[in-house]
Design an enzyme around this catalytic site. Structure first.
Site, short mmCIF file in Angstrom:
data_model
loop_
_atom_site.label_atom_id
_atom_site.label_comp_id
_atom_site.label_asym_id
_atom_site.label_seq_id
_atom_site.Cartn_x
_atom_site.Cartn_y
_atom_site.Cartn_z
N HIS A 1 0.81 -1.22 0.00
CA HIS A 1 0.00 0.00 0.00
C HIS A 1 0.84 1.27 0.00
CE1 HIS A 1 -3.74 -2.38 1.27
NE2 HIS A 1 -4.04 -1.78 0.14
N HIS B 1 -4.87 -3.98 -11.62
CA HIS B 1 -5.49 -3.73 -10.32
C HIS B 1 -6.99 -3.69 -10.50
CE1 HIS B 1 -6.96 -0.87 -7.16
NE2 HIS B 1 -6.14 -1.56 -6.41
#
Length: 395
Positions: free
Chosen positions: A205, A305
């Protein structure tokens, strides 16, 4: 070029006559969509989900429609893309990127329905008959090794052959010794639970300082990871290549970029091994195919993604069917409530960790308005850098 030409004869799809948006509330996040209508009675849908800015993407979609879409021929995808991107002059960043992506998706749906062919036939055809996917969102719950291991086993039992997860809790910048040890123990437990034949991807992240990221690539080396995703912030993109030089696993990233122009820095820095454009953020099928081609020229593979709805999963399958350097596709579909699939009737099913190529015209998906009305948006927010975020605590 940057104005709608209503004098040029339109295709059999007609011209864009109306644009509407819909938002569905779920436990994961609010999913937002655009539905475009033509004056010949055809419709196309796309996803405009933003993690926390759903109101903004819907509002901008309607404004973009007034400025750039009404009266346009939906077959003019390149011109419409340019008009929305360049014509708005300040180009929109993440919200603008999401809107442009969703509109672009909807145009391919209209074209496929007009011609009676699956949308992937308009995106270069297919080089594969099935698309492999990996599961995310499966690890909601307590952050301890045994809990992660149990949920990993359950997910693999449902047919998935690849899993992604974030073991790092609320860590940001650095991890103290206890947190680093706990994170590594979680990864070790998951690997032990699923065995050597399941691919594991660890999510960073984009949050660690260089020294911590460097320590983590060494600590995680024994677990045979398929990749370590976004170990560093993108404000430090030039250091990605430095980290890659020491890592034993591939480094992945790119979900934060919204078009090939933003991706230019990633390619110039040779930042990653695996590129991760999002079909609902990186410019839609028109742009993601270009990003994939640039990645191929840099000897990189693509793993899109997709933290969005099953509609984005479906559109992503169409978009990557003809992408030679595809690696795998992300999906949260297995973590969603049944009503999501009732609201998005016709999305592709996942079977044994794969999706077969669809055969219906366009995307073959219809938005069921009645289900949307039963599950309105919550506009909630959870902060992944606060303790307990992995339990999806929201306020």
């Amino acid at each position: 070029m940057l104005t709608v030409d209503r004098t040029r004869p339109a295709t059999s799809a007609g011209r864009i006559a109306r644009v509407e948006t819909l938002t569905l509330g779920t436990a994961w996040r609010d999913f937002s969509f655009v539905r475009i209508h033509t004056d010949e009675g055809l419709t196309g849908i796309g996803e405009i989900t933003h993690p926390y800015r759903g109101r903004e993407t819907c509002s901008l979609t309607h404004a973009m429609a007034e400025r750039h879409l009404l009266g346009a021929d939906p077959f003019d995808v390149e011109e419409i893309w340019l008009r929305m991107y360049q014509g708005d002059f300040l180009r929109g960043g993440d919200v603008g990127g999401v809107v442009l992506s969703g509109v672009d998706q909807a145009l391919y749906d209209i074209m496929g329905r007009t011609l009676g062919v699956p949308a992937y036939r308009l995106m270069g055809g297919a080089v594969r008959q099935r698309v492999r996917v990996y599961a995310n969102g499966w690890y909601t719950g307590e952050r301890d090794p045994s809990s992660f291991a149990e949920r990993a086993r359950e997910t693999v039992a449902r047919g998935y052959t690849a899993l992604k997860f974030d073991p790092f809790g609320a860590g940001l910048g650095t991890l103290d010794r206890a947190e680093l040890r706990r994170s590594v123990e979680i990864v070790a437990a998951v690997r032990d639970a699923v065995g050597p034949d399941v691919d594991l991807f660890v999510e960073g992240h984009a949050r660690f300082a260089m020294a911590t990221a460097d320590r983590l690539v060494r600590e995680l080396a024994p677990f045979d990871l398929g990749w370590f995703e976004e170990p560093l912030p993108w404000t430090h993109i030039e250091r990605y290549a430095e980290l890659r030089a020491t890592a034993t696993m591939p480094i992945a990233g790119g979900e934060h970029f919204h078009n090939r122009y933003e991706y230019a820095r990633l390619f110039a820095a040779d930042a990653v091994d695996i590129v991760q454009p999002d079909l609902s953020m990186a410019g839609g099928p028109t742009e993601v195919r270009k990003i994939g081609a640039i990645a191929d020229a840099h000897a990189m593979v693509v793993a899109p993604h997709n933290s969005n709805s099953p509609l984005c999963t479906t559109i992503s399958v169409h978009s990557v069917a003809g992408m030679p350097n595809l690696l795998i596709l992300e999906t949260f579909d297995g973590a969603l409530e049944p009503f999501v699939f009732e609201a998005l009737r016709g999305v592709v099913p996942i079977e044994d960790g794969e999706v077969a190529l669809p055969s219906t015209p366009g995307y073959g998906v219809e938005l069921v308005d009645e289900v949307f009305e039963e599950h309105p948006p919550s506009h909630r927010f959870w902060n992944m850098f606060s303790p307990g975020w992995e339990r999806r605590n929201r306020r």
